[in-house]
Design a protein around this motif. Sequence first.
Motif, PDB file in Angstrom:
ATOM      1  N   ARG A  54       0.745  -1.149  -0.126  1.00 28.77           N
ATOM      2  CA  ARG A  54       0.160   0.046   0.081  1.00 28.77           C
ATOM      3  C   ARG A  54       0.978   1.271  -0.068  1.00 28.77           C
ATOM      4  NH1 ARG A  54      -3.197  -1.311   3.627  1.00 28.77           N
ATOM      5  NH2 ARG A  54      -5.233  -1.512   2.343  1.00 28.77           N
ATOM      6  N   GLU A  55       1.989   1.252   0.788  1.00 30.36           N
ATOM      7  CA  GLU A  55       2.740   2.375   0.899  1.00 30.36           C
ATOM      8  C   GLU A  55       3.388   2.682  -0.629  1.00 30.36           C
ATOM      9  OE1 GLU A  55       4.015   2.067   5.530  1.00 30.36           O
ATOM     10  OE2 GLU A  55       5.096   1.178   4.084  1.00 30.36           O
ATOM     11  N   GLN A  56       3.826   1.596  -1.150  1.00 30.55           N
ATOM     12  CA  GLN A  56       4.480   1.583  -2.513  1.00 30.55           C
ATOM     13  C   GLN A  56       3.773   2.171  -3.454  1.00 30.55           C
ATOM     14  OE1 GLN A  56       6.284  -2.474  -2.052  1.00 30.55           O
ATOM     15  NE2 GLN A  56       7.123  -1.779  -3.974  1.00 30.55           N
ATOM     16  N   VAL A  57       2.340   1.764  -3.507  1.00 36.92           N
ATOM     17  CA  VAL A  57       1.145   2.128  -4.410  1.00 36.92           C
ATOM     18  C   VAL A  57       0.950   3.770  -3.982  1.00 36.92           C
ATOM     19  CG1 VAL A  57      -1.038   2.395  -5.015  1.00 36.92           C
ATOM     20  CG2 VAL A  57       0.089   0.349  -4.889  1.00 36.92           C
ATOM     21  N   ALA A  58       1.008   4.378  -2.724  1.00 39.99           N
ATOM     22  CA  ALA A  58       0.722   5.528  -2.406  1.00 39.99           C
ATOM     23  C   ALA A  58       2.050   6.503  -2.925  1.00 39.99           C
ATOM     24  CB  ALA A  58       0.655   5.646  -0.913  1.00 39.99           C
ATOM     25  N   ALA A  59       3.052   5.807  -2.824  1.00 39.37           N
ATOM     26  CA  ALA A  59       4.393   6.687  -3.162  1.00 39.37           C
ATOM     27  C   ALA A  59       4.118   6.874  -4.742  1.00 39.37           C
ATOM     28  CB  ALA A  59       5.609   5.970  -3.116  1.00 39.37           C
ATOM     29  N   ASP A  60       3.845   5.882  -5.486  1.00 41.95           N
ATOM     30  CA  ASP A  60       3.452   6.330  -6.819  1.00 41.95           C
ATOM     31  C   ASP A  60       2.272   7.142  -7.324  1.00 41.95           C
ATOM     32  OD1 ASP A  60       5.694   4.737  -8.002  1.00 41.95           O
ATOM     33  OD2 ASP A  60       4.852   2.960  -7.379  1.00 41.95           O
ATOM     34  N   VAL A  61       1.251   6.939  -6.514  1.00 47.64           N
ATOM     35  CA  VAL A  61       0.267   8.090  -6.883  1.00 47.64           C
ATOM     36  C   VAL A  61       0.768   9.472  -6.779  1.00 47.64           C
ATOM     37  CG1 VAL A  61      -1.940   8.623  -5.718  1.00 47.64           C
ATOM     38  CG2 VAL A  61      -1.645   6.373  -6.228  1.00 47.64           C
ATOM     39  N   ARG A  62       1.480   9.616  -5.682  1.00 47.23           N
ATOM     40  CA  ARG A  62       1.979  11.005  -5.405  1.00 47.23           C
ATOM     41  C   ARG A  62       2.878  11.428  -6.655  1.00 47.23           C
ATOM     42  NH1 ARG A  62       2.385   9.248  -0.113  1.00 47.23           N
ATOM     43  NH2 ARG A  62       4.379   8.539  -0.344  1.00 47.23           N
ATOM     44  N   ARG A  63       3.520  10.346  -7.126  1.00 44.49           N
ATOM     45  CA  ARG A  63       4.553  10.597  -8.150  1.00 44.49           C
ATOM     46  C   ARG A  63       3.711  11.293  -9.325  1.00 44.49           C
ATOM     47  NH1 ARG A  63       9.005   6.086  -9.817  1.00 44.49           N
ATOM     48  NH2 ARG A  63      10.214   7.463 -11.101  1.00 44.49           N
ATOM     49  N   VAL A  64       2.461  10.258  -9.902  1.00 47.45           N
ATOM     50  CA  VAL A  64       1.664  10.562 -10.860  1.00 47.45           C
ATOM     51  C   VAL A  64       0.872  12.013 -10.796  1.00 47.45           C
ATOM     52  CG1 VAL A  64      -0.271   9.978 -12.219  1.00 47.45           C
ATOM     53  CG2 VAL A  64       1.279   8.069 -11.602  1.00 47.45           C
ATOM     54  N   GLU A  65       0.428  12.209  -9.429  1.00 50.34           N
ATOM     55  CA  GLU A  65      -0.062  13.499  -9.128  1.00 50.34           C
ATOM     56  C   GLU A  65       0.953  14.644  -9.401  1.00 50.34           C
ATOM     57  OE1 GLU A  65      -3.335  12.213  -5.732  1.00 50.34           O
ATOM     58  OE2 GLU A  65      -1.283  12.920  -5.106  1.00 50.34           O
TER      59      GLU A  65
END
Length: 414
Positions: free
Chosen positions: A173-184
């Motif tokens: 979940r933390e990895q996905v969250a980091a990548d979501v912030r990256r895409v944002e």
Amino acid sequence: MTVDDEEVTLDAEQRGSLGTDERTALRRWLAATLRAPVDSLSVLADGLNLVVAVSTTSEADAYVVRRPNELRETALFVDTATEYAVLERLVETPVPVPEPVAHCTDPSVLGAPFVVTEYRDGAVVPLGSRLPERYRTPAAREQLTWETVDTLARLHDVPVAQFRDVCEHHTPREQVAADVRRVERVADAVAADFADLLAVGDWLREHAPTDGPTRLVHGDFRPGNLLYADDPDHAAANAPNGETADVPTRAATGTRGDEVATATTATDGPLPRVAAVLDWETPMLGDPRVEIGYLLLRWRDAGDVTPSLDGFAERYGEATVADLREDNAVGMAPFTSEPGTPSRRAVLDRYERATGIVVDDPEYFLAHAAFTLAAVCADLHRRSVAAGADSDHHAHADYLRAVAETVIDGRFEI
């Protein structure tokens, strides 16, 4: 599709990426550190990392310099001190890595810290590339697959205690969250629509596993970051006068083509082994199921459902879509669709047997892998736009979004 350093590999005579002053400073520092005169410096790549081969006056001693150019400030990447510390700890394990030799923190040499390791012979298989010609046989494809998954299993069997002081822990979940912030951040910086990709990230966060094993993971484990060399112990490699040898194969179940359907496979060439796992810029303590999913994303099995490319040509142009059609046809690692390569299920079964780790929702981890790679492509698109360069990275990010949706919607199964 490629986001590899290999896409910018340079001829050894091209000097543009390493100026005269840098060459002089690097030669001087290496000679003092290695206690040996430097014979030559050859730039192997200058993409996300500057990679320089170093030869000395001793034929037995050769090295590689690796200096980051980009992305080290990005979440989930580590600095060169961590990279070096991880390599130091791995040298005494069954995981094949190039031995670390030196870590330079003096910016006057190359402008940024860098790592020096021993040089090892072999070839990588960049994303979207065929195997080296010598390994384009059913027997070689089979062994390359088993070597790859067995090396991953050995990595995930390394005790984690010695890495707790150098590697951060990240849940899926933390990895996905980091990548979501990256895409944002990308969506805020460029004139492109990433809403559908962010929706995939939201789904992955909502459905992320709440528990799971913790292992040392590479973070980017794939054929493009593995060095393959001829297996010296294989009979075919040592057959006199170029004779072929009948070599017992591993279980033929799950392999493609009649060539490997029997108990033995005739081979007329060398078989590969993994000589080294390279590019330790994203290690962490994490869920190993994420990493096997990331590897399996590259596979293409007969009958796989592939995403529709309707509308892609209008958005991104026909030349780019031709590359995506190729991905749909043969997968991101084309050798996986060719005779001899074990199926995705066979690879997963072997991994589970070797590690004792049960991957009970492999489709989730495939979608996770597609989203991770899409986030990388989105970020590379942002960087290309900022530099005023042409970019097809947005198209590849969109394609990987479509791959993830195919898995999430239940249309794709292991």
